[in-house]
Design a protein around this motif. Structure first.
Motif, PDB file in Angstrom:
ATOM      1  N   TYR A  10       0.816  -1.209   0.000  1.00 49.19           N
ATOM      2  CA  TYR A  10       0.000   0.000   0.000  1.00 49.19           C
ATOM      3  C   TYR A  10       0.857   1.270   0.000  1.00 49.19           C
ATOM      4  N   ASP A  11       2.012   1.180   0.624  1.00 48.30           N
ATOM      5  CA  ASP A  11       2.866   2.366   0.681  1.00 48.30           C
ATOM      6  C   ASP A  11       3.891   2.401  -0.458  1.00 48.30           C
ATOM      7  N   GLY A  12       3.623   1.625  -1.523  1.00 49.44           N
ATOM      8  CA  GLY A  12       4.389   1.726  -2.760  1.00 49.44           C
ATOM      9  C   GLY A  12       5.732   1.045  -2.781  1.00 49.44           C
ATOM     10  N   LEU A  13       5.951   0.084  -1.875  1.00 49.15           N
ATOM     11  CA  LEU A  13       7.242  -0.603  -1.809  1.00 49.15           C
ATOM     12  C   LEU A  13       7.153  -1.986  -2.451  1.00 49.15           C
ATOM     13  N   ALA A  14       8.282  -2.431  -3.031  1.00 48.80           N
ATOM     14  CA  ALA A  14       8.312  -3.715  -3.737  1.00 48.80           C
ATOM     15  C   ALA A  14       8.220  -4.880  -2.761  1.00 48.80           C
ATOM     16  N   VAL A  15       7.320  -5.808  -3.062  1.00 50.72           N
ATOM     17  CA  VAL A  15       7.163  -7.041  -2.279  1.00 50.72           C
ATOM     18  C   VAL A  15       7.081  -8.198  -3.270  1.00 50.72           C
ATOM     19  N   VAL A  16       7.944  -9.177  -3.104  1.00 47.41           N
ATOM     20  CA  VAL A  16       8.011 -10.322  -4.010  1.00 47.41           C
ATOM     21  C   VAL A  16       7.455 -11.554  -3.301  1.00 47.41           C
ATOM     22  N   ALA A  17       6.557 -12.283  -3.965  1.00 46.32           N
ATOM     23  CA  ALA A  17       5.973 -13.505  -3.409  1.00 46.32           C
ATOM     24  C   ALA A  17       6.611 -14.715  -4.073  1.00 46.32           C
ATOM     25  N   ILE A  18       7.261 -15.566  -3.286  1.00 48.46           N
ATOM     26  CA  ILE A  18       7.938 -16.767  -3.784  1.00 48.46           C
ATOM     27  C   ILE A  18       7.274 -17.998  -3.156  1.00 48.46           C
ATOM     28  N   PRO A  19       6.800 -18.962  -3.956  1.00 46.12           N
ATOM     29  CA  PRO A  19       6.161 -20.156  -3.390  1.00 46.12           C
ATOM     30  C   PRO A  19       7.101 -20.945  -2.483  1.00 46.12           C
ATOM     31  N   ILE A  20       6.550 -21.467  -1.402  1.00 51.49           N
ATOM     32  CA  ILE A  20       7.294 -22.333  -0.490  1.00 51.49           C
ATOM     33  C   ILE A  20       7.028 -23.772  -0.912  1.00 51.49           C
ATOM     34  N   SER A  21       8.064 -24.509  -1.223  1.00 52.35           N
ATOM     35  CA  SER A  21       7.910 -25.810  -1.887  1.00 52.35           C
ATOM     36  C   SER A  21       7.682 -26.982  -0.943  1.00 52.35           C
ATOM     37  N   ASP A  22       7.850 -26.811   0.366  1.00 56.10           N
ATOM     38  CA  ASP A  22       7.670 -27.936   1.300  1.00 56.10           C
ATOM     39  C   ASP A  22       6.276 -28.548   1.137  1.00 56.10           C
ATOM     40  N   SER A  23       6.216 -29.858   0.904  1.00 52.08           N
ATOM     41  CA  SER A  23       4.916 -30.512   0.706  1.00 52.08           C
ATOM     42  C   SER A  23       4.049 -30.450   1.961  1.00 52.08           C
ATOM     43  N   GLY A  24       4.691 -30.482   3.128  1.00 57.00           N
ATOM     44  CA  GLY A  24       3.929 -30.457   4.369  1.00 57.00           C
ATOM     45  C   GLY A  24       3.293 -29.120   4.674  1.00 57.00           C
ATOM     46  N   ALA A  25       3.663 -28.079   3.912  1.00 55.96           N
ATOM     47  CA  ALA A  25       3.112 -26.749   4.160  1.00 55.96           C
ATOM     48  C   ALA A  25       1.806 -26.511   3.414  1.00 55.96           C
ATOM     49  N   VAL A  26       1.459 -27.404   2.480  1.00 56.81           N
ATOM     50  CA  VAL A  26       0.208 -27.250   1.727  1.00 56.81           C
ATOM     51  C   VAL A  26      -0.974 -27.369   2.689  1.00 56.81           C
ATOM     52  N   GLU A  27      -1.924 -26.458   2.576  1.00 57.84           N
ATOM     53  CA  GLU A  27      -3.064 -26.429   3.497  1.00 57.84           C
ATOM     54  C   GLU A  27      -4.369 -26.445   2.709  1.00 57.84           C
ATOM     55  N   PRO A  28      -5.299 -27.383   3.024  1.00 61.23           N
ATOM     56  CA  PRO A  28      -6.573 -27.421   2.303  1.00 61.23           C
ATOM     57  C   PRO A  28      -7.533 -26.330   2.769  1.00 61.23           C
ATOM     58  N   VAL A  29      -8.264 -25.778   1.826  1.00 58.56           N
ATOM     59  CA  VAL A  29      -9.409 -24.920   2.118  1.00 58.56           C
ATOM     60  C   VAL A  29     -10.652 -25.800   2.041  1.00 58.56           C
ATOM     61  N   ILE A  30     -11.541 -25.675   3.026  1.00 56.78           N
ATOM     62  CA  ILE A  30     -12.709 -26.546   3.111  1.00 56.78           C
ATOM     63  C   ILE A  30     -13.981 -25.722   3.297  1.00 56.78           C
ATOM     64  N   VAL A  31     -15.111 -26.356   3.044  1.00 58.36           N
ATOM     65  CA  VAL A  31     -16.388 -25.821   3.512  1.00 58.36           C
ATOM     66  C   VAL A  31     -16.844 -26.766   4.617  1.00 58.36           C
ATOM     67  N   ALA A  32     -17.192 -26.188   5.756  1.00 61.93           N
ATOM     68  CA  ALA A  32     -17.523 -26.988   6.937  1.00 61.93           C
ATOM     69  C   ALA A  32     -18.883 -26.590   7.475  1.00 61.93           C
ATOM     70  N   SER A  33     -19.535 -27.547   8.123  1.00 62.25           N
ATOM     71  CA  SER A  33     -20.786 -27.274   8.834  1.00 62.25           C
ATOM     72  C   SER A  33     -20.806 -28.121  10.094  1.00 62.25           C
ATOM     73  N   ASN A  34     -21.613 -27.709  11.054  1.00 63.62           N
ATOM     74  CA  ASN A  34     -21.679 -28.421  12.326  1.00 63.62           C
ATOM     75  C   ASN A  34     -22.539 -29.669  12.160  1.00 63.62           C
ATOM     76  N   GLY A  35     -21.900 -30.812  11.969  1.00 64.73           N
ATOM     77  CA  GLY A  35     -22.627 -32.051  11.719  1.00 64.73           C
ATOM     78  C   GLY A  35     -22.939 -32.207  10.243  1.00 64.73           C
ATOM     79  N   THR A  36     -23.218 -33.434   9.847  1.00 62.20           N
ATOM     80  CA  THR A  36     -23.520 -33.733   8.447  1.00 62.20           C
ATOM     81  C   THR A  36     -24.924 -33.276   8.102  1.00 62.20           C
ATOM     82  N   PRO A  37     -25.098 -32.413   7.096  1.00 62.65           N
ATOM     83  CA  PRO A  37     -26.440 -31.933   6.755  1.00 62.65           C
ATOM     84  C   PRO A  37     -27.288 -33.029   6.125  1.00 62.65           C
ATOM     85  N   THR A  38     -28.587 -32.935   6.300  1.00 63.27           N
ATOM     86  CA  THR A  38     -29.518 -33.889   5.705  1.00 63.27           C
ATOM     87  C   THR A  38     -29.447 -33.804   4.189  1.00 63.27           C
TER      88      THR A  38
END
Length: 301
Positions: free
Chosen positions: A252-280
């Motif tokens: 936001y303040d106009g400075l360079a920021v570089v994004a580099i992927p982290i290759s560790d397989s254990g760092a991969v995190e799933p995104v989920i949709v969750a609900s309290n209990g299994t819906p009918t």
């Protein structure tokens, strides 16, 4: 207070369709005397005759009866709809309280709301953006129907559907020694002063990843937003780690920021949709979960 029950109205409609007490009794699996008493009570309450009942002749509707049965049939159809989860799932009218983890919301909420509105126009959608603990608590307490989040802090009582996998990136200031690499590892970052989210589960998760390497990094700053993290990185106050990275190389303040992927397989995190209990199956929440998964899959293509 309702003086006439749906059962009594069902009896009236069945007799009108069958044209006889015996035929209606057979359809409904009740006795003829029960039907006769029910019709008499309905007519007495309404103060008018609905049927012509003559011994040895078919039962026919009066003019008032014809108008009344038309309305009763409509009411019964609506009642059947309300008690049938499959039918409710097809039309999906009602209110949905959707939750989303605050780190994911800027990247996914707008697209998801648009997709749900197009697929399920009968739903009145309300949303809440919050941290992990708040989302879990509000799902347990019924204030949120389902939530899009990372699979952190949710026990086995929650029903979870995988949406996408996310890989973290190292956020580096322009000119950093690692800024021109195609990828980095957690071991490459362990001696850097880190800038992490101040969300409790997020911090514990990140430190646990380094713990698997037998190392304990120095956390220089904990921040409440991704953009603050990127600003501190741009000002060379440390290296950030984030799972969602905006498609821009400037803070936001106009400075360079570089994004580099982290290759560790254990760092991969799933995104989920969750609900309290299994819906009918066929319920509103089950259908919404399916539509959310469809929207994420379409966007990933």
């Amino acid at each position: 207070m309702l003086y006439l029950s749906l059962r009594q109205m069902e009896y009236v409609a069945a007799v009108a369709r069958a044209g006889s007490l015996s035929g209606a009794a057979l359809q409904l699996n009740v006795s003829q005397p029960s039907l006769s008493v029910a019709l008499t009570r309905v007519e007495a309450h309404l103060g008018q005759k609905l049927f012509f009942r003559r011994k040895g002749a078919p039962i026919t509707l009066t003019t008032a009866g014809q108008a009344y049965v038309t309305k009763v049939e409509d009411l019964l159809a609506r009642a059947r709809h309300l008690e049938d989860p499959a039918q409710m799932g097809q039309t999906l009218s009602g209110r949905l309280n959707l939750g989303m983890f605050d780190g994911l919301a800027p990247f996914h909420l707008g697209h998801l709301l648009r997709s749900l509105a197009a697929a399920l126009p009968g739903i009145d959608i309300h949303y809440r953006v919050n941290d992990f603990a708040t989302l879990a608590r509000e799902m347990r307490e019924g204030r949120i129907d389902c939530a899009v989040t990372y699979d952190l802090g949710l026990d086995a009582s929650f029903a979870k559907t995988h949406l996408i996998n996310t890989r973290p990136c190292a956020l580096l200031p322009g000119g950093h020694r690692l800024a021109h690499q195609a990828g980095v590892t957690l071991r490459d970052l362990v001696d850097e002063p880190l800038i992490l989210s101040d969300e409790g589960l997020s911090v514990r998760h990140m430190l646990a990843l380094f713990g698997r390497l037998g190392r304990k990094p120095v956390v220089a700053h904990r921040v409440g937003s991704l953009e603050l993290m990127r600003s501190l990185v741009g000002n060379r106050l440390g290296v950030g780690i984030g799972y969602c990275v905006p498609p821009t190389a400037l803070s936001y303040d106009g400075l360079a920021v570089v994004a580099i992927p982290i290759s560790d397989s254990g760092a991969v995190e799933p995104v989920i949709v969750a609900s309290n209990g299994t819906p009918t199956p066929g319920s509103l929440i089950a259908r919404v979960r399916t539509e959310i998964a469809t929207a994420f899959a379409a966007r990933a293509q």
